[in-house]
Design an enzyme around this catalytic site. Structure first.
Site, PDB file in Angstrom:
ATOM      1  N   ASP A 172      45.235  33.259  37.434  1.00  0.00           N
ATOM      2  CA  ASP A 172      46.609  33.752  37.297  1.00  0.00           C
ATOM      3  C   ASP A 172      47.283  33.005  36.151  1.00  0.00           C
ATOM      4  OD1 ASP A 172      48.534  35.412  39.532  1.00  0.00           O
ATOM      5  OD2 ASP A 172      49.601  34.262  37.998  1.00  0.00           O
ATOM      6  N   ASN A 180      43.113  42.715  38.193  1.00  0.00           N
ATOM      7  CA  ASN A 180      44.231  43.130  39.039  1.00  0.00           C
ATOM      8  C   ASN A 180      45.599  42.793  38.451  1.00  0.00           C
ATOM      9  OD1 ASN A 180      45.715  43.636  41.702  1.00  0.00           O
ATOM     10  ND2 ASN A 180      46.037  41.443  41.358  1.00  0.00           N
ATOM     11  N   TYR A 229      55.201  52.405  32.193  1.00  0.00           N
ATOM     12  CA  TYR A 229      54.300  51.769  33.154  1.00  0.00           C
ATOM     13  C   TYR A 229      53.202  52.763  33.553  1.00  0.00           C
ATOM     14  CZ  TYR A 229      52.554  49.852  37.532  1.00  0.00           C
ATOM     15  OH  TYR A 229      51.733  49.398  38.526  1.00  0.00           O
ATOM     16  N   LYS A 285      49.029  52.596  33.130  1.00  0.00           N
ATOM     17  CA  LYS A 285      48.088  52.740  34.246  1.00  0.00           C
ATOM     18  C   LYS A 285      47.205  53.975  34.044  1.00  0.00           C
ATOM     19  CE  LYS A 285      49.197  49.057  36.558  1.00  0.00           C
ATOM     20  NZ  LYS A 285      48.253  47.948  36.717  1.00  0.00           N
ATOM     21  N   THR A 328      55.611  43.495  47.216  1.00  0.00           N
ATOM     22  CA  THR A 328      55.072  42.221  46.713  1.00  0.00           C
ATOM     23  C   THR A 328      56.164  41.588  45.845  1.00  0.00           C
ATOM     24  OG1 THR A 328      54.208  43.253  44.713  1.00  0.00           O
ATOM     25  CG2 THR A 328      52.720  43.208  46.627  1.00  0.00           C
TER      26      THR A 328
HETATM   27  N1  LIG Z   1      53.530  46.416  44.046  1.00  0.00           N
HETATM   28  C1  LIG Z   1      53.473  47.700  43.725  1.00  0.00           C
HETATM   29  O1  LIG Z   1      54.338  48.503  44.109  1.00  0.00           O
HETATM   30  C2  LIG Z   1      52.321  48.219  42.893  1.00  0.00           C
HETATM   31  C3  LIG Z   1      52.031  49.608  42.932  1.00  0.00           C
HETATM   32  C4  LIG Z   1      50.969  50.078  42.188  1.00  0.00           C
HETATM   33  C5  LIG Z   1      50.202  49.212  41.434  1.00  0.00           C
HETATM   34  N2  LIG Z   1      50.505  47.901  41.409  1.00  0.00           N
HETATM   35  C6  LIG Z   1      49.672  47.022  40.610  1.00  0.00           C
HETATM   36  O2  LIG Z   1      49.058  46.065  41.471  1.00  0.00           O
HETATM   37  C7  LIG Z   1      48.693  44.920  40.700  1.00  0.00           C
HETATM   38  C8  LIG Z   1      49.117  43.667  41.446  1.00  0.00           C
HETATM   39  O3  LIG Z   1      50.521  43.673  41.564  1.00  0.00           O
HETATM   40  P1  LIG Z   1      51.280  43.020  42.814  1.00  0.00           P
HETATM   41  O4  LIG Z   1      52.037  44.117  43.456  1.00  0.00           O
HETATM   42  O5  LIG Z   1      50.360  42.191  43.591  1.00  0.00           O
HETATM   43  O6  LIG Z   1      52.354  42.146  42.013  1.00  0.00           O
HETATM   44  P2  LIG Z   1      52.719  40.590  42.036  1.00  0.00           P
HETATM   45  O7  LIG Z   1      53.809  40.466  41.032  1.00  0.00           O
HETATM   46  O8  LIG Z   1      52.982  40.149  43.439  1.00  0.00           O
HETATM   47  O9  LIG Z   1      51.399  39.876  41.518  1.00  0.00           O
HETATM   48  C9  LIG Z   1      50.975  39.994  40.177  1.00  0.00           C
HETATM   49  C10 LIG Z   1      50.342  38.684  39.758  1.00  0.00           C
HETATM   50  O10 LIG Z   1      49.875  38.855  38.409  1.00  0.00           O
HETATM   51  C11 LIG Z   1      50.184  37.673  37.697  1.00  0.00           C
HETATM   52  N3  LIG Z   1      50.266  37.963  36.264  1.00  0.00           N
HETATM   53  C12 LIG Z   1      51.277  38.561  35.582  1.00  0.00           C
HETATM   54  N4  LIG Z   1      51.012  38.584  34.277  1.00  0.00           N
HETATM   55  C13 LIG Z   1      49.800  37.969  34.116  1.00  0.00           C
HETATM   56  C14 LIG Z   1      49.005  37.684  32.994  1.00  0.00           C
HETATM   57  N5  LIG Z   1      49.404  37.997  31.745  1.00  0.00           N
HETATM   58  N6  LIG Z   1      47.823  37.068  33.189  1.00  0.00           N
HETATM   59  C15 LIG Z   1      47.418  36.719  34.449  1.00  0.00           C
HETATM   60  N7  LIG Z   1      48.155  36.948  35.539  1.00  0.00           N
HETATM   61  C16 LIG Z   1      49.321  37.579  35.377  1.00  0.00           C
HETATM   62  C17 LIG Z   1      51.519  37.202  38.267  1.00  0.00           C
HETATM   63  O11 LIG Z   1      51.742  35.820  38.002  1.00  0.00           O
HETATM   64  C18 LIG Z   1      51.317  37.508  39.743  1.00  0.00           C
HETATM   65  O12 LIG Z   1      50.759  36.407  40.429  1.00  0.00           O
HETATM   66  C19 LIG Z   1      49.332  45.100  39.326  1.00  0.00           C
HETATM   67  O13 LIG Z   1      48.351  45.562  38.410  1.00  0.00           O
HETATM   68  C20 LIG Z   1      50.370  46.177  39.560  1.00  0.00           C
HETATM   69  O14 LIG Z   1      50.652  46.906  38.391  1.00  0.00           O
HETATM   70  C21 LIG Z   1      51.538  47.368  42.127  1.00  0.00           C
END
Ligand SMILES: NC(=O)c1ccc[n+]([C@@H]2O[C@H](COP(=O)([O-])OP(=O)(O)OC[C@H]3O[C@@H](n4cnc5c(N)ncnc54)[C@H](O)[C@@H]3O)[C@@H](O)[C@H]2O)c1
Length: 266
Positions: free
Chosen positions: A38, A91, A163, A167, A198
């Site tokens: 991370d 991820n 966004y 994706k 999250t």
């Molecule tokens: N939460 C939602 O509603 C949702 C819906 C669809 C898809 N997603 C996708 O799920 C994935 C995980 O998201 P989440 O909901 O767990 O969010 P989150 O914000 O809780 O976790 C994301 C993590 O990624 C880390 N991160 C950010 N930029 C980074 C970088 N440049 N290098 C390494 N780490 C980095 C952050 O520090 C964080 O720990 C993402 O790809 C997001 O786009 C999320």
């Protein structure tokens, strides 16, 4: 009984929170040795500590997926600590920052530097992860699994134009790359979650209104139940496991039926 990824070495990005943290814990439960990567090193450490406290084997690395050298270093860290890499789960992801008090930013409100920031993480970050993993898989003689977190926003219009475009790029990369590396025995798939509570997009999973927020999120899906980060991690685990040994190029919705459509007149 063996776990679904018993003995495999997995690098999971965005491991400090949300889906990434859930995936580290789940993959460890299923017998993997995990590199929790991370950009927030302290949160990655916390995830690895939670995995170890539950009896798993995990190390933490600070890694910015938007920087190819940083991603290469994370893969090198996996080889140094565990001798190899079998799985990369790309991820980590971010979204366009919302307009304070208004919510989602429309396309015309997105500044070029903000667009670049999101593209660098969501598209290039996945590309760098795939490149670094494929090089390592080839050095090991082939095989290996790539899974990425796309989004239901990459499959359909779902709010957040840019966004969704990033994706959508991951969805298409998954298909095209699956074809390109199939003869090396490498499988490439993605999971496409709908909204989850999250730390993403400024949300607060520990909010006092958590119950009400989850209820509202659930109402957006035919199954009526909000998507949990562990639901998405479970889909990724399946795609990484030998249960999916003949599945590649798939973008698997984890969305309570949202992408399937809706009832006539609904
Ligand atoms: N939460 C939602 O509603 C949702 C819906 C669809 C898809 N997603 C996708 O799920 C994935 C995980 O998201 P989440 O909901 O767990 O969010 P989150 O914000 O809780 O976790 C994301 C993590 O990624 C880390 N991160 C950010 N930029 C980074 C970088 N440049 N290098 C390494 N780490 C980095 C952050 O520090 C964080 O720990 C993402 O790809 C997001 O786009 C999320």
């Amino acid at each position: 009984m063996d776990g679904l990824v018993q003995g495999k070495v997995a690098l999971i990005t965005g491991a400090g929170s949300g889906v990434g943290r859930a995936a580290v814990l789940l993959f460890c439960e299923h017998g993997a040795r995990v590199v929790a990567a991370d950009i927030n090193g302290a949160n990655a450490e916390e995830t690895a500590a939670l995995a170890k406290a539950a009896g798993g084997e995990a190390i933490a690395v600070t890694c910015n997926v938007a920087d190819p050298a940083s991603v290469d270093a994370a893969v090198a860290g996996s080889v140094e600590s565990f001798g190899r890499l079998d799985i990369i789960y790309n991820n980590a992801g971010i979204t366009i920052s919302p307009v304070p008090g208004k919510g989602l930013r429309s396309l015309v409100e997105c500044a070029p530097e903000e667009m670049k920031r999101v593209e660098d993480v969501n598209i290039n970050g996945v590309v760098y992860g795939c490149q670094a993993a494929i090089r390592q898989f080839e050095a090991q003689g082939g095989g290996g699994v790539i899974v990425s977190t796309a989004s239901v926003a990459g499959l359909m219009g779902y709010g957040g134009v840019l966004y969704g475009a990033t994706k959508g790029a991951v969805v298409q990369l998954t298909r095209a790359l699956a074809i390109e590396v199939a003869d090396k025995g490498i499988r490439v798939n993605a999971v496409c979650p709908a909204g989850m509570l999250t730390h993403y997009a400024g949300m607060d999973p520990d909010s006092e209104h958590r119950g009400r927020i989850l209820e509202g999120m659930g109402k957006a899906h035919p199954l009526g139940k909000a998507i949990d980060p562990r639901d998405t991690a479970s889909a990724a685990l399946f795609l990484c496991s030998d249960l999916a040994s003949n599945i590649t190029g798939v973008n698997l919705p984890v969305d309570g039926g949202l992408f399937a459509g809706r009832k006539a007149g609904g």
